[in-house]
Design a protein around this motif. Sequence first.
Motif, PDB file in Angstrom:
ATOM      1  N   GLN A  82       0.838  -1.184   0.000  1.00  0.00           N
ATOM      2  CA  GLN A  82       0.000   0.000   0.000  1.00  0.00           C
ATOM      3  C   GLN A  82       0.882   1.245   0.000  1.00  0.00           C
ATOM      4  O   GLN A  82       1.796   1.352   0.823  1.00  0.00           O
ATOM      5  N   PRO A  83       0.615   2.174  -0.912  1.00  0.00           N
ATOM      6  CA  PRO A  83       1.472   3.352  -1.025  1.00  0.00           C
ATOM      7  C   PRO A  83       1.311   4.328   0.139  1.00  0.00           C
ATOM      8  O   PRO A  83       2.209   5.106   0.415  1.00  0.00           O
ATOM      9  N   LYS A  84       0.179   4.288   0.816  1.00  0.00           N
ATOM     10  CA  LYS A  84      -0.054   5.199   1.935  1.00  0.00           C
ATOM     11  C   LYS A  84      -0.543   4.407   3.137  1.00  0.00           C
ATOM     12  O   LYS A  84      -1.188   3.375   3.005  1.00  0.00           O
ATOM     13  N   PRO A  98       9.554  -2.367   7.627  1.00  0.00           N
ATOM     14  CA  PRO A  98      10.468  -1.227   7.751  1.00  0.00           C
ATOM     15  C   PRO A  98      11.418  -1.142   6.562  1.00  0.00           C
ATOM     16  O   PRO A  98      11.762  -2.154   5.947  1.00  0.00           O
ATOM     17  N   SER A  99      11.835   0.060   6.257  1.00  0.00           N
ATOM     18  CA  SER A  99      12.779   0.292   5.160  1.00  0.00           C
ATOM     19  C   SER A  99      14.044  -0.540   5.365  1.00  0.00           C
ATOM     20  O   SER A  99      14.567  -0.632   6.473  1.00  0.00           O
ATOM     21  N   HIS A 124      10.196  -3.703   0.797  1.00  0.00           N
ATOM     22  CA  HIS A 124       9.559  -2.443   0.445  1.00  0.00           C
ATOM     23  C   HIS A 124      10.674  -1.451   0.179  1.00  0.00           C
ATOM     24  O   HIS A 124      11.656  -1.405   0.920  1.00  0.00           O
ATOM     25  N   THR A 125      10.557  -0.677  -0.878  1.00  0.00           N
ATOM     26  CA  THR A 125      11.603   0.289  -1.200  1.00  0.00           C
ATOM     27  C   THR A 125      11.738   1.345  -0.112  1.00  0.00           C
ATOM     28  O   THR A 125      12.820   1.847   0.135  1.00  0.00           O
ATOM     29  N   ARG A 126      10.629   1.685   0.514  1.00  0.00           N
ATOM     30  CA  ARG A 126      10.622   2.536   1.695  1.00  0.00           C
ATOM     31  C   ARG A 126       9.825   1.787   2.740  1.00  0.00           C
ATOM     32  O   ARG A 126       9.363   0.686   2.498  1.00  0.00           O
ATOM     33  N   SER A 127       9.646   2.342   3.885  1.00  0.00           N
ATOM     34  CA  SER A 127       8.781   1.704   4.876  1.00  0.00           C
ATOM     35  C   SER A 127       7.368   1.643   4.315  1.00  0.00           C
ATOM     36  O   SER A 127       6.938   2.564   3.632  1.00  0.00           O
ATOM     37  N   GLY A 128       6.648   0.584   4.587  1.00  0.00           N
ATOM     38  CA  GLY A 128       5.287   0.483   4.075  1.00  0.00           C
ATOM     39  C   GLY A 128       4.542  -0.730   4.577  1.00  0.00           C
ATOM     40  O   GLY A 128       5.091  -1.560   5.298  1.00  0.00           O
ATOM     41  N   TRP A 129       3.289  -0.811   4.192  1.00  0.00           N
ATOM     42  CA  TRP A 129       2.374  -1.865   4.628  1.00  0.00           C
ATOM     43  C   TRP A 129       2.109  -2.865   3.514  1.00  0.00           C
ATOM     44  O   TRP A 129       2.087  -2.501   2.342  1.00  0.00           O
TER      45      TRP A 129
END
Length: 141
Positions: free
Chosen positions: A72-74, A103-104, A121-126
């Motif tokens: 999910q992006p957000k 986590p990232s 995930h490329t950044r932190s995300g769900w």
Amino acid sequence: MHLRTRLGTVIGAGTLLTTALVSTPAHAAPTDVHPMGGCWAGAVCGTIFNNTTHNVKVCLNWNSAGTDQAYQPKAHCASVAYAKPHSVYGAPQHKDIDAFYIPSGTAYYGAYSGIPKKWTHTRSGWWKFSDATDVHIDWTG
């Protein structure tokens, strides 16, 4: 003869139960109502099996549309909890897990509904998943 009598009793009881269930009128449940905190009949919950030595952040209430079995992006998680190391979180507590946080720079390895998976995930995300899904996180990297 004894086996046949028991088998007949089991078949008869099964037929009676099936008839009772089929003849009971079904009522459509509203799609936004989730008995027992999102679990259906106390058993069908999104569940995390945390087989690692780390806490895994989980979402108990995803409050936005989003594709299941996808990143999910957000962040749209209204309620956060943690699956403790070497624990099962979800169905045993009658809580429905909707997503888990990655986590990232971390990779999780395991399976969802029996399908092997690596989550990054490329950044932190769900990563969001459906109510009937079991997610096993076996190790992190």
